[in-house]
Design an enzyme around this catalytic site. Sequence first.
Site, PDB file in Angstrom:
ATOM      1  N   ARG A   1       0.800  -1.401  -0.033  1.00 42.80           N
ATOM      2  CA  ARG A   1      -0.001  -0.013  -0.008  1.00 42.80           C
ATOM      3  C   ARG A   1       0.803   1.224  -0.061  1.00 42.80           C
ATOM      4  NH1 ARG A   1      -3.597  -2.468  -1.463  1.00 42.80           N
ATOM      5  NH2 ARG A   1      -5.963  -2.754  -0.484  1.00 42.80           N
TER       6      ARG A   1
ATOM      7  N   GLU B   1      -3.135   7.776  -5.294  1.00 40.85           N
ATOM      8  CA  GLU B   1      -3.400   7.004  -6.484  1.00 40.85           C
ATOM      9  C   GLU B   1      -4.592   7.500  -7.096  1.00 40.85           C
ATOM     10  OE1 GLU B   1      -3.532   2.577  -5.966  1.00 40.85           O
ATOM     11  OE2 GLU B   1      -1.480   2.619  -5.172  1.00 40.85           O
TER      12      GLU B   1
ATOM     13  N   HIS C   1      -0.129   0.123 -10.011  1.00 40.01           N
ATOM     14  CA  HIS C   1      -0.861  -0.736  -9.156  1.00 40.01           C
ATOM     15  C   HIS C   1      -1.254  -1.838  -9.910  1.00 40.01           C
ATOM     16  CE1 HIS C   1      -3.326  -0.808  -4.973  1.00 40.01           C
ATOM     17  NE2 HIS C   1      -3.014  -2.133  -5.568  1.00 40.01           N
TER      18      HIS C   1
END
Length: 315
Positions: A233, A262, A280
């Site tokens: 994360r 993000e 990601h």
Amino acid sequence: MTKPAVLVVGQLPPKIMQALEDAYVLHRYWTFEDKEKKLAEVADTIRGIATTGHYGASRQMIFALPNLEIISSFGVGTDAIDIPAATERGIPVTNTPDVLTDDVANTAVMMLLAVSRDLVQADRYVRAGKWVSDGNMALTRAVRGKTVGIIGLGRIGADIARKLEVFGVTVVWHGPRPKPDVSYQYYDDVVRMAGDADYLVVACPGGESTHHIVNAAVLKALGPEGSLINISRGSCVDEEALLAAMADGTIGWAGLDVFANEPHVPAAFIKSDRTLLLPHVGSATEETRAAMGNLVVENLALHFAGKPLATQVNG
């Protein structure tokens, strides 16, 4: 029989959306212009939430739905879901572990190798014609004989460790507590582990307990020849500290698949020639995302059929 109503918090893959559409009355939360008003209008009807590890489900949302019975999440991370709030209301929360372990671990290994051998830079070197104009590229760094420190030795961290052993590295790890059945050296202090590591791989869950677990002190210990790989994360890494460490040469290289805000990535990361940046995509293969989606659908179906859930994380 009337289909149960399900609130879909964020867009899921098309095939999964279709499967949910076939089985339930869907309310697409991300399309609501006035989310609070629209949610209040349909709140009494909603019996399930389908969400993702990114979008989660807040305490406010959970308590706004009086007839909510289940939260089924797409992804292994549940830090964006208010688990205590769900548990307080007796609402089971499910996620999608195991099915994504292989691809996420593969991504971490791929990133580590790519960073060590300057893979992206080498590709650019050829495309820019520099092999012809400037000759051979500068030498890169081998991984054999190096030490890889892994933060978090759960399913994904353990798979990363197992796969990295093939490359002749020494694996060490940090977590909240030692594991008697694990042979890798355990460190109870991240700074000390970073000081002994050449590569630091972040594979722990997100959440308050791991917020900025990689901070300025850890990066200083990792050192100018060290590399950071983050596939967990964005919140696990203090990005301001990492940006400063990259700028002044405190650490050498970074491979990042996740970010604090993000999809917005700090410009300094983008400009650096010592970063590898991915959007990601750790679990983003067709096969794995299909398996994750199927598990979201399966958990909802099991619940509404009155059967035990496949992957409940609370209660």
